[in-house]
Design a protein around this motif. Sequence first.
Motif, mmCIF file in Angstrom:
data_model
loop_
_atom_site.group_PDB
_atom_site.id
_atom_site.type_symbol
_atom_site.label_atom_id
_atom_site.label_comp_id
_atom_site.label_asym_id
_atom_site.label_seq_id
_atom_site.Cartn_x
_atom_site.Cartn_y
_atom_site.Cartn_z
ATOM 1 N N TRP A 70 49.078 34.159 36.439
ATOM 2 C CA TRP A 70 49.110 33.163 37.413
ATOM 3 C C TRP A 70 49.308 31.646 36.791
ATOM 4 O O TRP A 70 50.224 30.830 37.096
ATOM 5 C CB TRP A 70 48.022 32.891 38.394
ATOM 6 C CG TRP A 70 48.211 32.108 39.507
ATOM 7 C CD1 TRP A 70 48.887 31.941 40.548
ATOM 8 C CD2 TRP A 70 47.523 30.852 39.385
ATOM 9 N NE1 TRP A 70 48.845 30.897 41.089
ATOM 10 C CE2 TRP A 70 47.917 29.856 40.474
ATOM 11 C CE3 TRP A 70 46.695 30.209 38.471
ATOM 12 C CZ2 TRP A 70 47.318 28.773 40.861
ATOM 13 C CZ3 TRP A 70 46.078 28.949 38.937
ATOM 14 C CH2 TRP A 70 46.390 28.315 39.948
ATOM 15 N N LYS A 107 52.467 29.265 36.703
ATOM 16 C CA LYS A 107 52.598 27.793 36.963
ATOM 17 C C LYS A 107 53.052 26.932 36.058
ATOM 18 O O LYS A 107 53.666 25.967 36.269
ATOM 19 C CB LYS A 107 51.246 27.448 37.599
ATOM 20 C CG LYS A 107 50.965 26.359 38.644
ATOM 21 C CD LYS A 107 51.295 26.783 39.851
ATOM 22 C CE LYS A 107 50.595 25.995 40.738
ATOM 23 N NZ LYS A 107 51.115 26.149 42.121
ATOM 24 N N LYS A 129 56.417 24.432 36.115
ATOM 25 C CA LYS A 129 56.203 23.015 35.877
ATOM 26 C C LYS A 129 57.181 22.471 34.920
ATOM 27 O O LYS A 129 57.659 21.363 34.976
ATOM 28 C CB LYS A 129 54.746 22.486 35.624
ATOM 29 C CG LYS A 129 54.489 21.080 35.826
ATOM 30 C CD LYS A 129 55.059 20.519 37.162
ATOM 31 C CE LYS A 129 54.076 20.413 38.219
ATOM 32 N NZ LYS A 129 54.685 19.433 39.542
#
Length: 116
Positions: A17, A21, A25
């Motif tokens: 996860w 993420k 970004k």
Amino acid sequence: MFRRTFWFTAGAAAGVWATTKVNRKLKQLTPESLANQAAGKAIEAGHRLKDFALDVRDGMAQREAELDEALGLNANPELPSPRHVAALENSNHPKYSKNPTYVERSTYSYNRNEDH
């Protein structure tokens, strides 16, 4: 044994996860992505400004109609006929006389600094 498996699975899922993420970004912060985001925001701002200008124009037309009605300017008034002004020549001026010796001077300025 189940505890270790549970925590191992939970840690692996949290790692996946977090990695996903962070990668998302990082993709958002590339120069191409930032340029696309800025262009999108500029287009959106342009649409908002256009909508605002159209709203202002509609409001102005509505208010002008209200003022015309309040002041009684809705009727089409008859316009006065245009005035005709006769152009009179100054017969005393040498330019308009029959004297062939008159030479009109040029209005050209020979000052080199006048153009700048």
